[in-house]
Design an enzyme around this catalytic site. Structure first.
Site, PDB file in Angstrom:
ATOM      1  N   CYS A   1     -10.062  -1.466   2.491  1.00  0.00           N
ATOM      2  CA  CYS A   1     -10.440  -1.379   1.078  1.00  0.00           C
ATOM      3  C   CYS A   1     -11.872  -1.867   0.877  1.00  0.00           C
ATOM      4  O   CYS A   1     -12.621  -1.310   0.065  1.00  0.00           O
ATOM      5  CB  CYS A   1      -9.466  -2.185   0.220  1.00  0.00           C
ATOM      6  SG  CYS A   1      -9.277  -3.916   0.729  1.00  0.00           S
ATOM      7  N   THR A   2     -12.271  -2.880   1.638  1.00  0.00           N
ATOM      8  CA  THR A   2     -13.619  -3.422   1.487  1.00  0.00           C
ATOM      9  C   THR A   2     -14.673  -2.460   2.019  1.00  0.00           C
ATOM     10  O   THR A   2     -15.737  -2.281   1.410  1.00  0.00           O
ATOM     11  CB  THR A   2     -13.721  -4.790   2.187  1.00  0.00           C
ATOM     12  OG1 THR A   2     -12.730  -5.669   1.636  1.00  0.00           O
ATOM     13  CG2 THR A   2     -15.095  -5.408   1.994  1.00  0.00           C
TER      14      THR A   2
ATOM     15  N   THR B   1     -14.172 -10.670   8.038  1.00  0.00           N
ATOM     16  CA  THR B   1     -13.975  -9.265   7.680  1.00  0.00           C
ATOM     17  C   THR B   1     -14.825  -8.412   8.606  1.00  0.00           C
ATOM     18  O   THR B   1     -15.949  -8.793   8.952  1.00  0.00           O
ATOM     19  CB  THR B   1     -14.347  -8.970   6.216  1.00  0.00           C
ATOM     20  OG1 THR B   1     -14.190  -7.564   5.969  1.00  0.00           O
ATOM     21  CG2 THR B   1     -15.781  -9.359   5.900  1.00  0.00           C
ATOM     22  N   GLY B   2     -14.274  -7.290   8.983  1.00  0.00           N
ATOM     23  CA  GLY B   2     -15.027  -6.341   9.799  1.00  0.00           C
ATOM     24  C   GLY B   2     -15.625  -5.226   8.974  1.00  0.00           C
ATOM     25  O   GLY B   2     -16.170  -4.261   9.518  1.00  0.00           O
TER      26      GLY B   2
ATOM     27  N   ILE C   1       0.826  -1.206   0.000  1.00  0.00           N
ATOM     28  CA  ILE C   1       0.000   0.000   0.000  1.00  0.00           C
ATOM     29  C   ILE C   1       0.860   1.255   0.000  1.00  0.00           C
ATOM     30  O   ILE C   1       0.547   2.227  -0.707  1.00  0.00           O
ATOM     31  CB  ILE C   1      -0.978  -0.001   1.194  1.00  0.00           C
ATOM     32  CG1 ILE C   1      -1.973  -1.161   1.057  1.00  0.00           C
ATOM     33  CG2 ILE C   1      -1.734   1.328   1.282  1.00  0.00           C
ATOM     34  CD1 ILE C   1      -2.807  -1.131  -0.219  1.00  0.00           C
TER      35      ILE C   1
ATOM     36  N   ASP D   1      11.142   2.096   5.942  1.00  0.00           N
ATOM     37  CA  ASP D   1      10.974   0.650   5.902  1.00  0.00           C
ATOM     38  C   ASP D   1      12.152   0.006   6.621  1.00  0.00           C
ATOM     39  O   ASP D   1      13.030   0.700   7.147  1.00  0.00           O
ATOM     40  CB  ASP D   1      10.859   0.140   4.464  1.00  0.00           C
ATOM     41  CG  ASP D   1       9.950  -1.075   4.368  1.00  0.00           C
ATOM     42  OD1 ASP D   1       8.790  -0.930   3.949  1.00  0.00           O
ATOM     43  OD2 ASP D   1      10.398  -2.174   4.744  1.00  0.00           O
TER      44      ASP D   1
END
Length: 359
Positions: free
Chosen positions: A166-167, A226-227, A13, A38
């Site tokens: 994203c969902t 999934t929440g 992402i 990173d």
């Protein structure tokens, strides 16, 4: 004045957010990415990761590397379209990152590690002004979905926020239109058929907390949790407690699809729902919600920057006699590319509101 941004976590992402900035012509114009963080600081490897992507193809912009100063052993600075971005070593505590020294105002927290508000607040102690978590968050961080509840952002009170998942970014625009246009939702069940992600296994492996999640991602359809559906209640309070759902992780590398089965609060029809979603996609939900009546499949939505693309050909109505409230609607989303654009949109929105509030 450009918005000074740091990206903590230059994984999937983090890189997609950076590429979205470049593709939208924002880098160096409206947004200045000062640093990316990173585990390693080898700019040459970061450049390689950006240049070549198995899903989204080759990077469309010039990229090279250099040293931030002669004394460093390896190149630690990316140069993209002439703009320099320092590669900074990751820290266990975000408060130890040099945001203040670097002049970073907004941090995009994309490691997946600091999703609790109190942990993400470490970036503020490191000198940043605001933090956007690119994942669902807990601990009191306000959740925003662009196009749905972003105008509720309070510059003076909200310093660590979440861009949801994203969902949720796919589902919430659909629900928003259904509620706004008066169809309502009495109750609903959502399923996301979701491409595999980096947290899954390439071959069967150890996964003590989620046994099925330890199976080979490219060989199986894997039921998961999934929440996202419950999270919609956080951004659309009138739906609180009315939605729940599950996920199937499937053997595709990118693009997912939401299936929402719901009972409306009034009698309606496929034609009326279809017209409302189409109208919204061209007006108040433009660039967030899309609409298609073509015979498309998942690959056709790779690199689509919209959050949710409603598939009018997949809408169903229960065929019981006189049943006018029981429907199924389907919407596609590039779970990487669309979501990354919403992260950028949220940062821009926050910065504009912060400037207006003279913060």
């Amino acid at each position: 004045m450009t918005i000074k941004v740091g990206i903590n976590g230059f994984g999937r992402i983090g890189r997609m957010v950076f590429q979205a900035l470049c593709d939208d012509g924002l880098l160096g114009n409206e947004i200045d990415v000062v640093a990316v963080v990173d585990m390693n600081t080898d700019a040459r490897y970061f450049a390689y990761q950006m240049k070549y992507d198995s899903v989204h193809g080759k990077f469309k912009h010039s990229v090279s590397t250099t040293k931030s100063k002669p004394s460093v052993a390896k190149d630690d600075t990316l140069v993209v379209n002439g703009h320099r971005i320092l590669c900074v070593k990751a820290q266990r505590n975000p408060a130890d990152l040099p945001w203040g020294k670097l002049g970073v105002e907004y941090v995009i927290e994309s490691t997946g590690l600091f999703t609790v508000k109190s942990a993400a607040e470490g970036h503020l102690r490191g000198g940043a002004r605001k933090v956007v978590i690119s994942a669902p968050a807990s601990g009191g961080a306000k959740t925003f979905v662009m196009g749905v509840n972003h105008n509720n952002y309070n510059p003076r009170e909200q310093h660590v926020v979440s861009n949801a998942s994203c969902t949720t970014n796919c589902l919430a625009p659909l629900v928003h239109v259904l509620v706004k246009e008066g169809f309502g939702i009495s109750t609903g069940l959502m399923t996301t058929v979701h491409s595999y992600t980096a947290t899954q296994k390439t071959v069967d492996g150890v996964s003590v907390k989620d046994w099925r999640g330890g199976r080979a991602a490219a060989l199986n359809i894997i039921p998961s949790t999934t929440g996202a559906a419950k999270a919609v209640g956080m951004v659309i309070p009138s739906t609180q407690g009315k939605l729940t759902g599950m996920a199937f992780r499937v053997p595709t590398a990118d693009v997912s699809v939401v299936d929402l089965t719901f009972i409306a609060t009034r009698d309606t029809s496929i034609k009326e729902i279809d017209a409302a979603l189409k109208r919204a996609s061209k007006t108040y939900m433009k660039n967030i919600l899309g609409y298609t009546d073509e015979e498309l499949v998942s690959a056709d939505f790779i690199s689509d920057s919209r959050s949710s693309i409603y598939d009018s050909k997949a809408t169903l109505q229960n065929n019981l006699p006189n049943e006018r409230r029981f429907f199924k609607i389907v919407s596609w989303y590039d779970n990487e590319w669309g979501y990354s654009h919403r992260v950028v949109d949220l940062v821009r929105h926050m910065a504009a509101r912060d400037r207006a509030a003279k913060l």
